[in-house]
Design an enzyme around this catalytic site. Structure first.
Site, PDB file in Angstrom:
ATOM      1  N   PHE A 116       0.885  -1.174   0.000  1.00 19.21           N
ATOM      2  CA  PHE A 116       0.000   0.000   0.000  1.00 19.21           C
ATOM      3  C   PHE A 116       0.922   1.223   0.000  1.00 19.21           C
ATOM      4  CE2 PHE A 116      -2.775   3.023   2.341  1.00 19.21           C
ATOM      5  CZ  PHE A 116      -3.989   2.833   1.681  1.00 19.21           C
ATOM      6  N   PRO A 121       8.043  11.504   0.769  1.00 17.63           N
ATOM      7  CA  PRO A 121       8.965  12.269   1.631  1.00 17.63           C
ATOM      8  C   PRO A 121       8.305  13.520   2.214  1.00 17.63           C
ATOM      9  CG  PRO A 121      10.114  11.510  -0.329  1.00 17.63           C
ATOM     10  CD  PRO A 121       8.680  11.115  -0.506  1.00 17.63           C
ATOM     11  N   GLN A 269       5.713  -9.030  45.939  1.00 11.31           N
ATOM     12  CA  GLN A 269       4.434  -8.399  45.610  1.00 11.31           C
ATOM     13  C   GLN A 269       4.565  -7.360  44.482  1.00 11.31           C
ATOM     14  OE1 GLN A 269       2.247  -6.521  48.848  1.00 11.31           O
ATOM     15  NE2 GLN A 269       0.836  -8.245  48.777  1.00 11.31           N
ATOM     16  N   GLU A 353      -0.062   4.028   9.813  1.00 12.73           N
ATOM     17  CA  GLU A 353      -1.527   4.109   9.662  1.00 12.73           C
ATOM     18  C   GLU A 353      -2.129   5.172  10.590  1.00 12.73           C
ATOM     19  OE1 GLU A 353      -3.669   0.439   8.975  1.00 12.73           O
ATOM     20  OE2 GLU A 353      -1.751  -0.517   8.501  1.00 12.73           O
TER      21      GLU A 353
HETATM   22  C1  FAD Z   1       7.479   0.710  10.004  1.00 17.09           C
HETATM   23  C2  FAD Z   1       6.692   1.606   9.125  1.00 17.09           C
HETATM   24  C3  FAD Z   1       5.967   1.065   8.075  1.00 17.09           C
HETATM   25  C4  FAD Z   1       5.245   1.887   7.211  1.00 17.09           C
HETATM   26  N1  FAD Z   1       4.568   1.335   6.158  1.00 17.09           N
HETATM   27  C5  FAD Z   1       3.923   2.153   5.268  1.00 17.09           C
HETATM   28  C6  FAD Z   1       3.288   1.595   4.109  1.00 17.09           C
HETATM   29  O1  FAD Z   1       3.279   0.379   3.881  1.00 17.09           O
HETATM   30  N2  FAD Z   1       2.695   2.445   3.245  1.00 17.09           N
HETATM   31  C7  FAD Z   1       2.671   3.796   3.437  1.00 17.09           C
HETATM   32  O2  FAD Z   1       2.115   4.502   2.610  1.00 17.09           O
HETATM   33  N3  FAD Z   1       3.282   4.342   4.532  1.00 17.09           N
HETATM   34  C8  FAD Z   1       3.907   3.562   5.441  1.00 17.09           C
HETATM   35  N4  FAD Z   1       4.539   4.096   6.539  1.00 17.09           N
HETATM   36  C9  FAD Z   1       4.546   5.543   6.707  1.00 17.09           C
HETATM   37  C10 FAD Z   1       3.673   6.008   7.840  1.00 17.09           C
HETATM   38  O3  FAD Z   1       2.330   5.890   7.518  1.00 17.09           O
HETATM   39  C11 FAD Z   1       4.103   7.439   8.182  1.00 17.09           C
HETATM   40  O4  FAD Z   1       5.399   7.349   8.752  1.00 17.09           O
HETATM   41  C12 FAD Z   1       3.144   8.121   9.143  1.00 17.09           C
HETATM   42  O5  FAD Z   1       1.915   8.406   8.513  1.00 17.09           O
HETATM   43  C13 FAD Z   1       3.714   9.442   9.689  1.00 17.09           C
HETATM   44  O6  FAD Z   1       4.226  10.219   8.673  1.00 17.09           O
HETATM   45  P1  FAD Z   1       5.709  10.815   8.797  1.00 17.09           P
HETATM   46  O7  FAD Z   1       6.635   9.710   9.119  1.00 17.09           O
HETATM   47  O8  FAD Z   1       5.990  11.605   7.571  1.00 17.09           O
HETATM   48  O9  FAD Z   1       5.654  11.763  10.043  1.00 17.09           O
HETATM   49  P2  FAD Z   1       5.109  13.272  10.073  1.00 17.09           P
HETATM   50  O10 FAD Z   1       3.777  13.360   9.453  1.00 17.09           O
HETATM   51  O11 FAD Z   1       6.181  14.175   9.567  1.00 17.09           O
HETATM   52  O12 FAD Z   1       4.952  13.494  11.638  1.00 17.09           O
HETATM   53  C14 FAD Z   1       6.047  13.794  12.503  1.00 17.09           C
HETATM   54  C15 FAD Z   1       5.477  14.067  13.895  1.00 17.09           C
HETATM   55  O13 FAD Z   1       4.604  15.189  13.819  1.00 17.09           O
HETATM   56  C16 FAD Z   1       3.328  14.839  14.332  1.00 17.09           C
HETATM   57  N5  FAD Z   1       2.291  15.574  13.595  1.00 17.09           N
HETATM   58  C17 FAD Z   1       2.107  15.651  12.253  1.00 17.09           C
HETATM   59  N6  FAD Z   1       1.038  16.418  11.967  1.00 17.09           N
HETATM   60  C18 FAD Z   1       0.507  16.805  13.156  1.00 17.09           C
HETATM   61  C19 FAD Z   1      -0.601  17.591  13.541  1.00 17.09           C
HETATM   62  N7  FAD Z   1      -1.447  18.108  12.634  1.00 17.09           N
HETATM   63  N8  FAD Z   1      -0.824  17.805  14.855  1.00 17.09           N
HETATM   64  C20 FAD Z   1      -0.009  17.253  15.790  1.00 17.09           C
HETATM   65  N9  FAD Z   1       1.063  16.491  15.501  1.00 17.09           N
HETATM   66  C21 FAD Z   1       1.318  16.255  14.192  1.00 17.09           C
HETATM   67  C22 FAD Z   1       3.214  13.339  14.125  1.00 17.09           C
HETATM   68  O14 FAD Z   1       2.261  12.777  15.005  1.00 17.09           O
HETATM   69  C23 FAD Z   1       4.638  12.903  14.424  1.00 17.09           C
HETATM   70  O15 FAD Z   1       4.798  12.770  15.812  1.00 17.09           O
HETATM   71  C24 FAD Z   1       5.252   3.282   7.423  1.00 17.09           C
HETATM   72  C25 FAD Z   1       5.971   3.828   8.489  1.00 17.09           C
HETATM   73  C26 FAD Z   1       6.697   3.011   9.323  1.00 17.09           C
HETATM   74  C27 FAD Z   1       7.481   3.625  10.448  1.00 17.09           C
END
Ligand code: FAD
Length: 380
Positions: A116, A121, A269, A353
């Site tokens: 999926f 980036p 305990q 997710e």
């Molecule tokens: C092991 C793993 C497997 C994955 N597999 C898939 C996959 O199969 N397919 C796929 O499409 N993606 C996949 N992902 C990606 C994953 O869905 C994203 O990493 C996730 O949605 C977060 O996006 P980001 O890493 O860019 O973090 P960011 O969106 O940059 O977030 C960074 C931080 O900011 C916080 N943040 C962001 N926006 C807000 C807001 N509005 N308010 C408050 N806090 C906020 C977040 O909670 C987080 O703590 C995977 C990720 C991992 C780690």
């Protein structure tokens, strides 16, 4: 808030759990892990009966039951099962008949391997920032862009991939089924803390797809992605419950046999209080997952309950596994021990997710909806 779930088809639940728990331990190769899950018949839960599945519609309680049991057995089994579901569910509900016929039976057999591909980036939590483009040509599309953190990258046979067909942040997205062999598609592996999670970056440079590769109508991509994630969100909670149950099991065995100060440490305990708290946390998480799945299977809108289930179960599992490791003392940190592996594996569940913060935003949004809006979408 709705009433708690009733027990679901107990004989079926038992059979699914037994099949999952009978899988061999120590399998490290994703394809081999998938082959075992397929041979056990568990992938039938990922697709509708018309294409080799069990129920007329995919049942979330079945997905959750299987995920909890597989995650207990080995998180790699759970991952491979979940990706078969995530990579095929959009085709189940939005695909054409020929797409369903080509993909779904092969998903059940484990011959087609799903993925999926949503994240980019610059587009993580904010899916509307997707930049990958699908440019219309005479009889199809040309795709250019980059996807990152894609589980099963390099293992999947096709990618359910989201790309931009229009300018509108949400209504400009469309879904495509991209064969792994498509010329112009290259995969770069990424290495995670959780060593056994196959994951990587996809680069699309002039990938040519026929019109029939599009899943659903043009512009429906966001709706397809959200509907898929909404179904699978509680199942991430179920996987967390499975991992936490396994950690608790390991901790119980360890504290019975480990002797310090002349007696097994389970006689202190402090140890007993820790076990009691861990067990109560795990089962409260299991009930939230169960309730969300029960509501969704019944056709209700369960946005609030799904996010609560994912948030609480993944955060709880992290705490429980941490405490299980603590009860093991130094041996819990030894590379290769079950709790050490769970400690690493569980971390990602609070991120993918929808991060825990995003789940809280969804819960708050639901809580702040006007009573009028809540009444209109009330499941009862
Ligand atoms: C092991 C793993 C497997 C994955 N597999 C898939 C996959 O199969 N397919 C796929 O499409 N993606 C996949 N992902 C990606 C994953 O869905 C994203 O990493 C996730 O949605 C977060 O996006 P980001 O890493 O860019 O973090 P960011 O969106 O940059 O977030 C960074 C931080 O900011 C916080 N943040 C962001 N926006 C807000 C807001 N509005 N308010 C408050 N806090 C906020 C977040 O909670 C987080 O703590 C995977 C990720 C991992 C780690």
């Amino acid at each position: 808030m709705t009433a708690l779930a009733l027990p679901w088809d107990l004989p079926r639940r038992k059979a699914l759990e037994q099949a999952a728990l009978a899988l061999p331990e120590g399998v490290h190769d994703p394809r081999e892990a998938l082959a075992h899950v397929a041979a056990a018949g568990l992938l039938r839960e990922c697709v509708p009966a018309a294409y080799g599945g069990v129920d007329e519609r995919v049942q979330l309680r079945a997905l959750c039951t299987v995920r909890a049991a597989l995650a207990y057995r080995d998180p790699l089994y759970d991952l491979m099962f979940a990706l078969q579901g995530l990579g095929s569910y959009p085709v189940t509900f939005a695909g054409s008949k020929s797409q369903r016929e080509a993909l779904l039976p092969a998903i059940v057999r484990g011959e087609a391997i799903g993925a999926f591909a949503l994240t980019e980036p610059e587009a993580g939590s904010d899916v509307s920032a997707i930049r990958t483009t699908a440019r219309r040509t005479g009889d199809g599309y040309v795709l250019d862009g980059e996807k990152t953190f894609i589980s099963n990258a390099g293992v999947a046979t096709s990618y359910l991939l989201f790309a931009r067909t229009g300018e509108h942040p949400r209504r400009g997205l469309s879904a495509f089924l991209v064969p792994a062999t498509a010329p112009g598609l290259t995969v770069w592996p990424q290495k995670l803390l959780t060593g056994e999670h196959p994951i990587g970056t996809l680069r699309l440079q002039g990938v040519v797809l026929p019109e029939e590769a599009r899943v659903g109508a043009e512009g429906e991509g966001m709706a397809i992605a959200l509907r898929t994630l909404e179904l699978f969100r509680p199942s991430v909670g179920a996987a967390a419950v499975g991992m936490a149950r396994r950690a608790l099991h390991e901790a119980r065995s360890h504290v019975r046999s480990r002797v310090q100060f002349g007696k097994p440490i389970c006689e202190f305990q402090a140890t007993q209080l820790a076990l009691a708290e861990m067990a109560t946390l795990v089962e409260s998480a299991a009930l939230l997952v169960e309730r969300a799945a029960f509501l969704i299977d019944g056709g209700a809108r369960a946005t609030l309950e799904s996010s609560m289930a994912k948030l609480h179960a993944t955060e709880t599992a992290q705490q429980v596994i941490d405490r299980a490791l603590q009860l093991h003392g130094g041996s819990g940190l030894l590379a290769g021990s079950v709790v050490e592996r769970l400690y690493r594996e569980v971390r990602a569940l609070r991120i993918y997710e929808g991060t825990s913060e995003i789940q809280k935003l969804i819960i708050a949004r639901e809580l702040l909806r006007s009573e009028e809006e809540q009444r209109c979408s009330s499941p009862t």
